[in-house]
Design an enzyme around this catalytic site. Sequence first.
Site, mmCIF file in Angstrom:
data_model
loop_
_atom_site.group_PDB
_atom_site.id
_atom_site.type_symbol
_atom_site.label_atom_id
_atom_site.label_comp_id
_atom_site.label_asym_id
_atom_site.label_seq_id
_atom_site.Cartn_x
_atom_site.Cartn_y
_atom_site.Cartn_z
ATOM 1 N N LYS A 81 -9.829 1.235 -2.492
ATOM 2 C CA LYS A 81 -9.611 0.995 -0.992
ATOM 3 C C LYS A 81 -11.177 0.881 -0.799
ATOM 4 O O LYS A 81 -11.500 2.349 -0.620
ATOM 5 C CB LYS A 81 -8.444 1.351 -0.313
ATOM 6 C CG LYS A 81 -8.565 1.270 1.470
ATOM 7 C CD LYS A 81 -7.508 1.810 2.046
ATOM 8 C CE LYS A 81 -7.222 0.981 3.075
ATOM 9 N NZ LYS A 81 -5.980 1.910 4.185
ATOM 10 N N CYS A 100 -4.673 -3.594 3.016
ATOM 11 C CA CYS A 100 -5.263 -2.858 4.513
ATOM 12 C C CYS A 100 -6.406 -3.288 4.957
ATOM 13 O O CYS A 100 -6.660 -4.253 5.454
ATOM 14 C CB CYS A 100 -4.222 -1.980 4.254
ATOM 15 S SG CYS A 100 -3.200 -1.029 6.116
ATOM 16 N N GLU A 154 0.483 -0.959 0.158
ATOM 17 C CA GLU A 154 -0.229 0.160 -0.375
ATOM 18 C C GLU A 154 0.753 1.366 0.190
ATOM 19 O O GLU A 154 1.683 1.216 0.502
ATOM 20 C CB GLU A 154 -1.257 -0.204 1.404
ATOM 21 C CG GLU A 154 -2.222 1.201 1.156
ATOM 22 C CD GLU A 154 -2.281 1.005 2.893
ATOM 23 O OE1 GLU A 154 -3.821 1.828 3.026
ATOM 24 O OE2 GLU A 154 -1.997 0.664 3.958
#
Length: 275
Positions: free
Chosen positions: A117, A158, A44
């Site tokens: 995301k 994440c 990330e």
Amino acid sequence: MTDILNLALIQTRTPATPAAALAHVRPLILQAAANGAQLILLPECANLMEARKEHKAQVVTTEAEDIFIKGVRELAQSLRVEILIGSAIVKSEIDERAANRSLLIDACGEIVARYDKIHLFDADTPDGRSYRESATMRPGEAAAVAVTPWGGLGLTICYDVRFPHLYRALAKAGAKMIAVCAAFTVPTGKAHWEVLLRARAIETGCFVLAPAQGGLHEDGRTTYGHSMVISPWGEVIARLDHDRPAVLEASIDFSEVTRARQALPSLQHDREFRV
């Protein structure tokens, strides 16, 4: 499609500008390709690690203009490898916030899959730090399973790892491997990183590929590192036991996905229920 894939996870300590980030990651990508990796995964925020709003506003550009993305596309084409930018921070096409965007680049240097995301990290962590990703990031609205020569690759970033329904949906949509590209905090990394990755692998019968940021960054944040590859049975088959920049290599056999799902066919056993 072939059952065997040689891959490499790149663990980085990404600097605060895309140009410096590209210089940081280039030798690691070259090393991975020289050792035979066919798919290379970055963590990330691979193009910049910067929490200071004023500085971030000066360096974040569009996907098309980003120096890091351009450089990685050139590397993929010249090396004839596929590269997943676990995420790049780029300007959103929709509002004034940025997008935290995963990009899969094929061996011709073309972007063939994108994922923004979905789950943004708004939390106060045990070390006393406060994170509010939603203040500067626009959440994504759609999951993504990228098509690769080796089968479906689910894209996650994440904090997504804490939402198991996303991973189940990816597996049902054809993923045989799922990337969890991360910049985990140190307290949550020590407590939860490995157990969450192993759980997502077991639940889905997928390989979980988790490249991570590690160490002290220019903006003062410290990330956990400890990149790892998990088998569909939940076993750690490759890991880094530190937070330094490094290449983690692994060879995975997709026949293990078939065996795991035959042994525990839970993806076929969903039932509707009331709460």
